[in-house]
Design a protein around this motif. Structure first.
Motif: not given
Ligand code: FAD
Length: 517
Positions: A159, A169, A174, A185
């Motif tokens: 991020t 996240t 993310g 992510q």
């Protein structure tokens, strides 16, 4: 009851009402939680900071904060609440770093679990063929970066700001300028340990309990609490070349962004932002870009014209500098930016990734960090981005903006459609993030009322013109709106809820489900 009324006297903007007090159920008081046998502990008195988040707009006071010392503390607490069944109103919110903007990690009269208290003794790095790191769900990304850099490794997808937790996240997605290559992510996690809404501790991955694994990723905290995550790593570069160029023409800007993300040997990070007739600090807060900050190039700020800044990095190690210079030159030669606006800087990989924290320090020193943040994050399909930009940057936000407006494309194919994350249908879509700060007492264009009205105008435009937009970090208050947000995926989301959190105990601050009582 005395404990609750004590908190009612703490301030004027408290959420309890008389009817809450009349409805008070002894099962939902502190005494029942005090009986639990834990390694950590509950706090009942200093709960006010869990009623606050980065957004500074919502304030729900919990009954208690759990500071867990073990995963079993979390499991015991949830199991206890689950076993009380519908007789109890108690709900539970995991709180990562509390950087939500609309009360998503808050809970009214229930239990907030302070995930940062859950330190794992076994934070470990594996440096084999597919390197990874095992971390607590409450770990901050900045700590993961520092730890993994010691081994010459780092996570692949980020991020923009690293003082956020893994659980926070991964419950959303993310997304940053690496997502075009690695996905968000949630596409870079091998395994999770999760405590479900029944209090069960479950390990899950693509191969084991896969449905829970994908439910939790992007699952807005609805299906379980992430207590451990196994995050993919890659060799980390030492340095980055950090480049910004300006455009006055939106079409050239997006053509170049799309060209770059489709190209194999491209930059390692690709983002962009909009510069709307302002050069104040709030507009520049993400851009601690020394020594030359392009946003300070006032000569381009002529006649209130809107400009677009393409931001890229190329990673390198010192012995590769010449080759990388060549590659950068070659890539830049393919772009159509205003030639005189090239800004280039070299910084360490760590300083680049932690760049927003530098701005945080500056803003904190001026008392401008803890202000209301009425943020709006949208995902816009590629085929509609021009119509969107024409209206939003040409009509709705012409003469002022109250913070950075990010805009950059990502590829749908890098997102796993088995996760709970909701994204537009097209292969390429844009993240457009209006990261506004409001001046607390202002009634002018930098006041919260004005900014919320503008956000609403943008949302209404998307709806009326069938833009196919999906909100990222979505905030809705009715079941119908959530259903529309999930579209055809709503049935699956509900089924998953019924399986993993059937009493709707978890993450009530998202306002998707209400505990049945
Ligand atoms: P919290 O706000 O504490 O929690 C968020 C939600 O997740 C809540 O519903 C909570 O109950 C749930 N949750 C928290 N921990 C867990 C857990 N362990 N298990 C299950 N559920 C959990 N996002 C991006 O994608 N890209 C960016 O570049 C980006 N930049 C940002 C910059 C700033 C300055 C800020 C304030 C936010 C940014 N965000 C960005 C948004 C951010 O990713 C989300 O708001 C995220 O949820 C914040 O993490 P947190 O640890 O503070 O979570």
């Amino acid at each position: 009851l005395s404990c609750m009324t004590a908190r009612i006297n703490l301030g004027s903007k408290l959420p309890y009402t008389n009817s809450d007090i009349l409805d008070f159920n002894p099962l939902d008081g502190p005494s029942t939680l005090r009986t639990l046998n834990l390694h950590g502990h509950f706090s009942f008195d200093d709960v006010h900071h869990a009623a606050k988040d980065f957004g500074n707009q919502y304030q729900y006071y919990p009954l208690a904060i759990l500071r867990p010392k073990s995963v079993s503390d979390i499991s015991t607490t949830i199991k206890h609440i689950f076993q009380m069944g519908p007789a109890s109103k108690l709900t539970v919110a995991a709180r990562g770093h509390g950087h939500s903007t609309q009360g998503q990690a808050q809970v009214h009269g229930g239990v907030v679990i302070s995930m940062e208290s859950l330190q794992r003794p076994d934070i470990q790095i594996y440096t084999e063929k597919l390197p990874y790191i095992d971390v607590s769900g409450g770990e901050l990304w900045i700590n993961i970066l520092r730890k993994s850099l010691k081994y010459g490794l780092a996570p692949k997808s980020w991020t923009d700001y690293l003082h956020l937790t893994v659980g926070g996240t991964l419950s959303n997605a993310g997304v940053s300028g690496q997502a075009f290559r690695h996905g968000p992510q949630i596409s870079n996690v091998y395994e999770l340990e999760v405590v479900t809404g029944k209090g069960e501790v479950v390990n899950c991955s693509e191969k084991q309990n896969a449905d829970l694994f994908y439910s939790v990723l992007g699952g807005l905290g609805q299906f379980g609490i992430i207590t451990r995550a196994r995050i993919a790593l890659e060799p980390a570069p030492k340095m980055v070349k950090w480049i910004r160029v300006l455009y006055s023409d939106f079409l050239s800007f997006t053509n170049d962004q799309e060209h770059l993300i489709s190209y194999k040997k491209t930059f390692d990070y690709i983002e962009g932002f909009v510069i709307i007739n302002r050069t104040g600090l709030l507009n520049n807060w993400r851009s601690s870009f020394n020594p030359q900050d392009p946003v300070q190039a006032r000569r381009f700020n002529s006649e209130g014209k809107t400009l677009y800044c393409l931001e890229m990095t190329k990673s390198f190690n010192p012995d590769e500098a010449d080759r990388v210079d060549q590659e950068v030159e070659n890539l830049l030669s393919q772009l159509n930016y205003i030639r005189s606006t090239l800004f280039l800087s070299e910084v360490s990989y760590l300083d680049f990734l932690d760049r927003v924290h530098m701005s945080e320090i500056k803003l904190r020193s001026k008392g401008l960090w803890d202000v209301p943040h009425p943020w709006l994050n949208l995902l816009i399909p590629r085929t509609k981005i021009h119509e969107f930009a024409e209206e939003v940057f040409g009509n709705i936000l012409t003469d002022t903006s109250n913070g950075p407006v990010l805009i950059y494309p990502v590829n749908r194919s890098k997102w796993d459609n088995r996760t709970s994350a909701v994204i537009p249908e097209e292969e390429i879509f844009y993240l457009v993030a209006f990261l506004s700060s409001a001046m607390p007492t202002s009634t002018g264009t930098d006041g919260i009322g004005h900014i919320l009205d503008k956000n609403q105008e943008i949302l209404q435009f998307c709806k009326t013109n069938h833009i196919g937009m999906k909100q990222y970090l979505a905030h809705y208050t009715t079941r119908e709106d959530w259903q529309a947000h999930f579209g055809p995926r709503w049935e699956t989301f509900m089924k998953r809820k019924a399986t993993y959190d059937p009493l709707a105990i978890l993450a009530p601050g998202q306002r998707i489900f209400q505990k049945a009582i």
